[in-house]
Scaffold this active site. Structure first.
Site, short mmCIF file in Angstrom:
data_model
loop_
_atom_site.label_atom_id
_atom_site.label_comp_id
_atom_site.label_asym_id
_atom_site.label_seq_id
_atom_site.Cartn_x
_atom_site.Cartn_y
_atom_site.Cartn_z
N GLU A 1 0.82 -1.21 0.00
CA GLU A 1 0.00 0.00 0.00
C GLU A 1 0.86 1.27 0.00
O GLU A 1 0.54 2.25 -0.67
CB GLU A 1 -0.95 -0.01 1.20
N GLN B 1 0.39 6.71 -5.52
CA GLN B 1 0.81 7.51 -6.68
C GLN B 1 1.77 6.74 -7.61
O GLN B 1 2.60 7.33 -8.30
CB GLN B 1 1.47 8.82 -6.20
N TYR C 1 -5.83 6.88 4.55
CA TYR C 1 -6.02 5.86 3.53
C TYR C 1 -5.30 4.56 3.89
O TYR C 1 -5.89 3.47 3.87
CB TYR C 1 -5.52 6.34 2.15
N ASP D 1 -9.31 5.10 -2.55
CA ASP D 1 -8.18 5.63 -3.31
C ASP D 1 -8.73 6.25 -4.61
O ASP D 1 -9.95 6.43 -4.76
CB ASP D 1 -7.15 4.55 -3.60
N CYS E 1 -13.82 0.32 -14.78
CA CYS E 1 -14.27 1.70 -14.62
C CYS E 1 -13.08 2.64 -14.75
O CYS E 1 -12.74 3.40 -13.84
CB CYS E 1 -14.97 1.88 -13.27
N CYS F 1 -18.16 -0.35 -19.64
CA CYS F 1 -19.40 -0.39 -18.86
C CYS F 1 -20.20 -1.67 -19.09
O CYS F 1 -20.89 -2.16 -18.18
CB CYS F 1 -20.25 0.83 -19.16
#
Length: 357
Positions: free
Chosen positions: A45, A50, A128, A146, A198, A205
């Site tokens: 994590e 980033q 987070y 996130d 997504c 979709c």
């Protein structure tokens, strides 16, 4: 559709279509009794902040090869940790990684706290990361959000308010969806959905397991979400970097101070540029007198500014006391950030390709 049915649909999709990641325990393995390793979850994590999954995989494996347990990382020399991290960027993460490992080893017997509150008490762990580790490693009902999750939530509920102001509202929706059982799988399912279906552009979709309840899709324009506040134009800073090469094929290096940008990392001598001010840009600003030859310039984009460095090279004898001399063949093992690798490559084009070959 209820929040429960949305969550169940997403978990059913995750059971079949989850990504296989080196730090992850799959649903099948979990059903057979395997539990996530908190050290692995925390390490991944921190690395993933980033940074892409593709970039992180090899670093994650390298770190575990070097330091299999958190106690090993805690006792590792800081210089070695920074060198292993080089290339991942955002180097404050590496410094905090080391501090956190030391705290877990010294004050928690080598075991991470198993609650969000306890995790937030550790160096470098914010909202987070504490939620992610609590949910994934300890099965706590923590709401994890996130960038991928923000995108899914903004489209699912057609949230038009721009980020970052809309984050509290999004977080509440995640809280409502996060189940008591399998909260870690739910968090990873949301991340996987955002990363594989997504997506920011051209989302798939038709393949989404919750497309029948997506308000943005019902409005026929999911790609416009999430709405982000207009970005400020990044300032451009200028400076110079100096690659000194000895007759023995060594490069002069030095270590940056621990605090601030690129703190604790290795560099070639440069002028005093910062995020707020320019440094000298000519050979007159070199750390010592030599026959400096211009090698062009490099550009590197940091989070808050763009840096343009004029690069100079000189052949010199080993009489400088401003750092240490490192063989070109060993540069790959040094804690050189990406911008410094660019500088050295500009002056010595084959410096790193030799190792790669």
């Amino acid at each position: 559709m209820s929040a429960t049915s949305t969550t169940q649909a997403l978990l059913a999709w995750y059971d079949k279509h989850h990504r296989e990641l080196p730090w992850r325990v799959s649903p099948k393995a979990a059903a057979q009794g395997k539990r996530p390793e908190p050290y692995h979850i925390w390490l991944s994590e921190v690395m993933l902040q980033q940074t892409t999954v593709t970039a992180v995989k090899s670093y994650f494996t390298k770190f575990l090869d070097l330091w299999p347990r958190i106690e090993d990382l805690a006792t590792a020399p800081t210089e070695d940790v920074m060198a292993a991290w080089a290339g991942l960027g955002y180097y404050a993460r590496a410094r905090n990684l080391k501090k956190c490992a030391e705290a877990v080893a010294a004050h928690h017997g080598g075991s991470f706290p198993d609650t969000e509150e306890g995790l937030r008490s550790l160096p470098g762990i914010g909202d987070y990361t504490s939620a992610a580790v609590a949910a994934i490693a300890f099965n706590r009902q923590a709401a994890v959000m996130d960038g991928n999750v923000e995108r899914v939530i903004s489209r699912l509920f057609a949230i038009d308010a721009p980020l970052p102001g809309s984050k509290p509202f999004m977080k509440q929706r995640v809280v409502e969806l996060t189940p008591v059982d399998r909260p870690g799988d739910f968090a990873q399912a949301m991340m996987d959905l955002g990363a594989t279906i997504c997506t920011p552009k051209r989302p798939a979709c038709a393949l989404c397991p919750i497309n029948d309840r997506c308000l943005a899709l019902a409005e026929h324009d999911p790609e416009r979400l999430p709405v982000k506040a207009a970005k400020k134009e990044k300032p451009v800073r200028f400076g110079a970097a100096f690659v000194a090469v000895s007759p023995e094929g060594e490069v002069l290096l030095r270590r940056r101070i621990d605090s601030g940008l690129l703190g604790g990392m290795t560099e070639v001598p440069t002028t005093g540029w910062t995020a707020r001010q320019d440094g000298g840009q000519t050979a007159e600003h070199a750390p010592f007198t030599a026959e400096w030859e211009s090698c062009g310039a490099v550009t590197h984009v940091f989070t808050h500014f763009e840096l343009r460095l004029s690069v100079f090279r000189a052949a010199v004898t080993r009489d400088s006391d401003t750092g240490w001399w490192e063989p070109v063949t060993n540069l790959h093992a040094q804690a050189l950030p990406t911008v410094m690798k660019k500088v050295i490559t500009q002056a010595i084009p084959l410096a790193f390709r030799k190792h790669a070959s």
